[in-house]
Design a protein around this motif. Structure first.
Motif, PDB file in Angstrom:
ATOM      1  N   GLY A 176       0.773  -1.230   0.000  1.00 29.70           N
ATOM      2  CA  GLY A 176       0.000   0.000   0.000  1.00 29.70           C
ATOM      3  C   GLY A 176       0.803   1.278   0.000  1.00 29.70           C
ATOM      4  N   LYS A 177       2.040   1.226   0.506  1.00 33.07           N
ATOM      5  CA  LYS A 177       2.736   2.482   0.771  1.00 33.07           C
ATOM      6  C   LYS A 177       3.230   3.202  -0.474  1.00 33.07           C
ATOM      7  CE  LYS A 177       7.265   0.441   1.911  1.00 33.07           C
ATOM      8  NZ  LYS A 177       8.210   0.244   3.013  1.00 33.07           N
ATOM      9  N   THR A 178       3.188   2.533  -1.647  1.00 32.31           N
ATOM     10  CA  THR A 178       3.624   3.195  -2.873  1.00 32.31           C
ATOM     11  C   THR A 178       2.478   3.904  -3.586  1.00 32.31           C
ATOM     12  OG1 THR A 178       3.311   1.137  -4.106  1.00 32.31           O
ATOM     13  CG2 THR A 178       5.519   1.575  -3.235  1.00 32.31           C
ATOM     14  N   GLY A 179       1.251   3.724  -3.149  1.00 32.38           N
ATOM     15  CA  GLY A 179       0.100   4.322  -3.817  1.00 32.38           C
ATOM     16  C   GLY A 179      -0.061   5.803  -3.499  1.00 32.38           C
ATOM     17  N   LEU A 180      -0.704   6.511  -4.408  1.00 31.03           N
ATOM     18  CA  LEU A 180      -0.917   7.948  -4.243  1.00 31.03           C
ATOM     19  C   LEU A 180      -1.775   8.245  -3.018  1.00 31.03           C
ATOM     20  CD1 LEU A 180      -0.664  10.870  -5.241  1.00 31.03           C
ATOM     21  CD2 LEU A 180      -2.664  10.448  -6.710  1.00 31.03           C
ATOM     22  N   LEU A 181      -2.838   7.467  -2.831  1.00 34.65           N
ATOM     23  CA  LEU A 181      -3.732   7.690  -1.705  1.00 34.65           C
ATOM     24  C   LEU A 181      -2.993   7.518  -0.378  1.00 34.65           C
ATOM     25  CD1 LEU A 181      -6.548   8.244  -0.589  1.00 34.65           C
ATOM     26  CD2 LEU A 181      -7.052   5.801  -0.829  1.00 34.65           C
ATOM     27  N   SER A 182      -2.156   6.489  -0.298  1.00 35.60           N
ATOM     28  CA  SER A 182      -1.396   6.271   0.925  1.00 35.60           C
ATOM     29  C   SER A 182      -0.392   7.393   1.159  1.00 35.60           C
ATOM     30  CB  SER A 182      -0.666   4.922   0.862  1.00 35.60           C
ATOM     31  OG  SER A 182      -1.594   3.865   0.844  1.00 35.60           O
ATOM     32  N   TYR A 183       0.206   7.891   0.082  1.00 38.65           N
ATOM     33  CA  TYR A 183       1.146   9.014   0.196  1.00 38.65           C
ATOM     34  C   TYR A 183       0.429  10.239   0.766  1.00 38.65           C
ATOM     35  CZ  TYR A 183       4.095  12.939  -1.176  1.00 38.65           C
ATOM     36  OH  TYR A 183       4.835  14.096  -1.168  1.00 38.65           O
ATOM     37  N   ILE A 184      -0.749  10.522   0.227  1.00 36.76           N
ATOM     38  CA  ILE A 184      -1.519  11.672   0.706  1.00 36.76           C
ATOM     39  C   ILE A 184      -1.903  11.484   2.170  1.00 36.76           C
ATOM     40  CG2 ILE A 184      -3.713  12.905   0.451  1.00 36.76           C
ATOM     41  CD1 ILE A 184      -3.513  12.310  -2.575  1.00 36.76           C
ATOM     42  N   THR A 185      -2.337  10.262   2.519  1.00 35.00           N
ATOM     43  CA  THR A 185      -2.707   9.970   3.910  1.00 35.00           C
ATOM     44  C   THR A 185      -1.537  10.220   4.855  1.00 35.00           C
ATOM     45  OG1 THR A 185      -4.335   8.318   3.217  1.00 35.00           O
ATOM     46  CG2 THR A 185      -3.554   8.187   5.487  1.00 35.00           C
ATOM     47  N   ARG A 186      -0.349   9.755   4.466  1.00 33.83           N
ATOM     48  CA  ARG A 186       0.825   9.942   5.319  1.00 33.83           C
ATOM     49  C   ARG A 186       1.181  11.418   5.474  1.00 33.83           C
ATOM     50  NH1 ARG A 186       2.562   5.507   2.234  1.00 33.83           N
ATOM     51  NH2 ARG A 186       4.022   6.817   1.077  1.00 33.83           N
ATOM     52  N   ARG A 187       1.064  12.180   4.394  1.00 30.23           N
ATOM     53  CA  ARG A 187       1.363  13.613   4.473  1.00 30.23           C
ATOM     54  C   ARG A 187       0.361  14.327   5.376  1.00 30.23           C
ATOM     55  NH1 ARG A 187       6.218  14.890   3.597  1.00 30.23           N
ATOM     56  NH2 ARG A 187       5.576  17.043   3.167  1.00 30.23           N
ATOM     57  N   LEU A 188      -0.908  13.972   5.241  1.00 29.35           N
ATOM     58  CA  LEU A 188      -1.940  14.578   6.092  1.00 29.35           C
ATOM     59  C   LEU A 188      -1.733  14.205   7.553  1.00 29.35           C
ATOM     60  CD1 LEU A 188      -5.153  14.047   3.906  1.00 29.35           C
ATOM     61  CD2 LEU A 188      -4.078  16.239   4.463  1.00 29.35           C
ATOM     62  N   LEU A 189      -1.322  12.957   7.775  1.00 28.43           N
ATOM     63  CA  LEU A 189      -1.094  12.505   9.143  1.00 28.43           C
ATOM     64  C   LEU A 189       0.044  13.297   9.781  1.00 28.43           C
ATOM     65  CD1 LEU A 189      -2.247  10.315  11.053  1.00 28.43           C
ATOM     66  CD2 LEU A 189      -0.403   8.807  10.288  1.00 28.43           C
ATOM     67  N   LYS A 190       1.107  13.515   9.030  1.00 32.77           N
ATOM     68  CA  LYS A 190       2.234  14.287   9.556  1.00 32.77           C
ATOM     69  C   LYS A 190       1.817  15.711   9.891  1.00 32.77           C
ATOM     70  CE  LYS A 190       7.007  15.623   8.628  1.00 32.77           C
ATOM     71  NZ  LYS A 190       8.179  15.454   7.734  1.00 32.77           N
ATOM     72  N   PHE A 191       1.032  16.319   8.998  1.00 34.74           N
ATOM     73  CA  PHE A 191       0.574  17.687   9.216  1.00 34.74           C
ATOM     74  C   PHE A 191      -0.337  17.767  10.439  1.00 34.74           C
ATOM     75  CE2 PHE A 191      -2.446  21.188   7.975  1.00 34.74           C
ATOM     76  CZ  PHE A 191      -1.549  22.224   8.208  1.00 34.74           C
TER      77      PHE A 191
END
Length: 380
Positions: A130-145
């Motif tokens: 899952g971690k290479t997908g665009l949705l997962s990337y966006i989720t991780r960025r939002l989580l960090k923010f």
């Protein structure tokens, strides 16, 4: 009822989880505090009645935690912002991804005194697939923010691996305030011990029908075992529906045919099915918090087989009094081997089950977990 104390706002992505996973915690909170919940629409009348009996203030929305809809998410954010301003909570407690991401950010904006988001597992977004997908990337960025360091913020994890993962991804730093609890706990009075049938062994899996839960591995192992032991029963409980990681239609149709596995769909109460099972299996590599189905099974005295993966490994006692087995993820041969162990060593079905109950009492009793939760929220 004495309603002194503080105002607590709980936000979730499943109304069912309010009673199944947080019911005992809410029961404790309402003894001295005012509790409000913001939940997707309640479809089971029993849930609505229970929350009413507890004098919980209920606010509903149309959030779908499993699907992506920018419009629906924006609407949820707007509703939650207005609710925080209305309730003015002293403690804000969101759990699961969307409530944590959106809610924590809004709680900071609204200057809530204590913000205690709980990550009940990192799920698909941090798996290898899952971690290479665009949705997962966006989720991780939002989580960090959203989880940016704040003196009013304390983040709750259900296992140490999830905390380390967020450190490794630089979503958190060691300066963040965190706490780790033993999952959601299990109510040992509700899930009572029953003696498993060791003479007519059967296997049960309880999970949503998504790939990372190990559905295919369970199906293949069942096929293999039944080719040698045709009378052995395999059952599967879990919802099938839209999800980014849902199993294929082909596999679903094989399962639904009933030739290998008896598929029971989603059930309201798992206890009768755990009671009828000898061993409970969860070959998951999903990124669990601590799987609730395994805790329930341990409480009822069932031996287990699960993966040596995040969250799952927390449920196995590998010392002097084992309660089950950890197997490598996606390894059908190892799953078959451990199933055969129980078939060839039937006394262990009961002894491992008793060991699992002892481990649940020691580590996962919901009362122990909730005592920790109250300390974290500074409500004890």
């Amino acid at each position: 009822m004495n309603r002194v104390g503080q105002k607590i706002l709980i936000v979730c992505d499943s109304s069912k989880s309010l009673i199944d996973f947080r019911g005992k915690l809410i029961e404790q909170l309402v003894q001295n505090h005012q509790v409000s919940v913001f939940t997707p629409q309640i479809t089971h009348q029993s849930i609505r009645e229970k929350l009413s009996q507890l004098n919980v203030d209920v606010y509903e929305n149309k959030l779908d935690g499993s699907n992506v809809s920018v419009f629906a998410d924006l609407k949820f954010i707007g509703q939650l912002y207005k609710l925080i301003k209305k309730v003015r909570p002293d403690v804000f407690f969101p759990y699961t991804f969307k409530p944590v991401i959106y809610g924590t950010l809004l709680a900071k904006l609204c200057k809530v005194k204590k913000i205690t988001p709980m990550l009940t597992g990192l799920g698909y977004n941090f798996t290898q697939e899952g971690k290479t997908g665009l949705l997962s990337y966006i989720t991780r960025r939002l989580l960090k923010f959203s989880l940016g360091k704040n003196r009013r913020l304390k983040i709750i994890f259900q296992n140490k691996d999830d905390y380390q993962t967020l450190l490794d991804h630089k979503i958190l730093t060691t300066k963040h305030k965190v706490a780790i609890v033993n999952g959601s706990g299990v109510d040992l009075e509700h899930y009572e011990y029953t003696m498993p049938d060791a003479s007519n062994i059967s296997f049960l899996m309880i999970a949503r029908l998504i790939n990372a839960k190990g559905i295919n591995e369970y199906y293949e192992a069942a096929n293999n075992i039944q080719s040698q032991y045709p009378d052995i029963q395999f059952r599967l409980i879990g919802a099938y529906g839209p999800n980014v990681d849902a199993i294929s239609d082909e596999l679903y149709n094989k399962i639904k045919s009933g030739k290998t596995i008896t598929y029971l769909g989603e059930v309201h109460d798992v206890r009768p099915y755990i009671n009828d099972a000898s061993v409970v299996v969860l070959p998951s590599y999903y990124g669990e918090g601590v799987p609730r189905c395994l805790l329930e099974s341990m409480a009822m005295g069932r031996a287990i087989i699960t993966c040596d993966s995040v969250g799952c490994r927390e449920t196995i006692e590998t010392a002097a009094e084992p309660n089950g087995f950890l197997i490598p993820a996606k390894n059908v041969n190892e799953l078959v081997s451990k199933m055969e162990f129980y078939l060839n060593n039937r006394d262990t079905v009961r002894s491992y089950g008793i060991n699992g109950l002892a481990y649940a009492r020691k580590k996962f009793d919901v009362n122990l977990v909730n005592t920790e939760m109250l300390k974290i929220m500074q409500l004890n």
